[in-house]
Design an enzyme around this catalytic site. Structure first.
Site, PDB file in Angstrom:
ATOM      1  N   CYS A 136      31.775  37.324  42.145  1.00  0.00           N
ATOM      2  CA  CYS A 136      32.414  38.748  41.556  1.00  0.00           C
ATOM      3  C   CYS A 136      32.031  39.078  39.607  1.00  0.00           C
ATOM      4  CB  CYS A 136      33.659  38.845  41.669  1.00  0.00           C
ATOM      5  SG  CYS A 136      35.147  40.054  40.614  1.00  0.00           S
ATOM      6  N   CYS A 139      34.502  40.164  38.169  1.00  0.00           N
ATOM      7  CA  CYS A 139      34.646  39.838  36.800  1.00  0.00           C
ATOM      8  C   CYS A 139      33.855  38.525  36.005  1.00  0.00           C
ATOM      9  CB  CYS A 139      35.356  38.379  37.777  1.00  0.00           C
ATOM     10  SG  CYS A 139      36.482  38.701  39.376  1.00  0.00           S
ATOM     11  N   ASP A 140      32.927  38.049  36.530  1.00  0.00           N
ATOM     12  CA  ASP A 140      32.049  37.171  35.444  1.00  0.00           C
ATOM     13  C   ASP A 140      31.017  38.245  34.619  1.00  0.00           C
ATOM     14  OD1 ASP A 140      34.177  35.736  36.397  1.00  0.00           O
ATOM     15  OD2 ASP A 140      32.782  34.601  37.999  1.00  0.00           O
TER      16      ASP A 140
END
Length: 309
Positions: A136, A139-140
């Site tokens: 992701c 997300c990261d």
């Protein structure tokens, strides 16, 4: 007794929850991970109708959750582990759902688990998830500001990740096993304009090295001439498609050879009373807009099924 039990709270499950609850049916959604599913990992959704400039996936997911709950749907943070047809005290067909926290009975079930990211066939790579390997970028990605990143894949998700990371990372390497992208032309045009994105054509990630418990480099292999190249990197983002998480449904509903749930156009499975929506079912197109449509159709079909009791 739940009227409509929905397994999964991604866009298909949330849409089903909105339509079922709004129809006056007691509705419970079971979601083991994040409400919104893969939708929450989309930084900029370009092709969802009504948003001329695009929209953040998390924002849509949050709004859909609020909408479902406003109509009375309940969302439970539980993993459904078993689904079994049975009958109630009057002999009516119902379903038993076993989760990691309890057991529930439902008149109908809508399967909307979506699909999980497909892994790379490289031994040991999963041990570095959270330590340089991720599925992701939204997300990261922020953890790799001004660093080097590698993305593997050539579809819309991989290209969207590359565009997103180009605004954060110093270098972005996009690795694709073919000599042209599978993504839409819009993404290709965007990538061409980015100076810090390098595309490695006809290549796969064949190996990796770690240092001090973190990813240090990946080895790229050309699928045509078998030549190899080591690319030092701080992160590897894997975006090579998805696969359904339906093995636990074997014998309950029919699955196609790839594991997707076989349905009619309205989402009816081969077991009356069980419906499927979104990426978990057989469908020619897996997009947010089609998942939402699937959810609405499945909820309507479930309502008709209950009315026929």
């Amino acid at each position: 007794m739940i009227d409509v039990a929905i397994v999964g709270a991604g866009p298909a499950g949330l849409a089903a929850g909105i339509y079922a609850a709004r129809a006056g049916l007691s509705t419970t959604l079971f979601e083991a991970l994040m409400v919104g599913g893969q939708l929450t990992s989309i930084d900029h959704l370009e092709n969802y109708p009504g948003f001329a400039q695009g929209v953040n996936g998390f924002e849509i997911a949050f709004a859909m959750r609020e909408q479902a709950e406003r109509f009375g749907a309940e969302i439970r943070s539980e993993q459904v582990e078993k689904l079994q047809p049975t009958v109630d005290d009057q002999g009516n067909p119902i379903f038993m759902l076993e989760t990691n926290s309890g057991t529930y009975q439902a008149k109908t079930v809508i399967l909307a688990m979506g699909a999980k990211p497909r892994q790379l066939p490289i031994e040991g790579i999963e041990s570095l998830v959270g330590r340089g390997v991720s599925y992701c970028a939204t997300c990261d990605g922020s953890f790799f500001k001004d660093k080097t990143t590698v993305i593997v894949g050539g579809g819309d998700t991989a290209c969207a990740d590359a565009i997103y990371l180009s605004r954060i990372a110093k270098e972005v390497h996009l690795v694709h096993r073919r000599n042209e992208l599978r993504a839409s032309a819009w993404y290709a045009g965007q990538l061409d304009a980015l100076d810090n994105v390098t595309i490695h054509w006809d290549s796969v990630v064949a190996g990796f090295e770690e240092a001090e418990g973190k990813l240090a480099s990946v080895t790229l292999e050309n699928v045509k001439d078998k030549s190899q190249e080591v690319v030092p990197t701080d992160a590897l983002f894997i975006a090579v498609g998805t696969q359904p998480d339906t093995a636990w449904l074997s014998g309950v509903v029919e699955l196609d050879p790839s594991g997707y749930v076989v349905t009619t156009g309205e989402g009816q499975t081969t077991t009356p009373g069980i419906f499927a929506a979104g990426d978990t079912r057989t469908t020619p197109l897996r997009q947010v807009v089609t998942a939402v449509s699937d959810g609405a159709l499945a909820a309507e079909a479930a309502a008709k099924y209950i009315a026929s009791w």
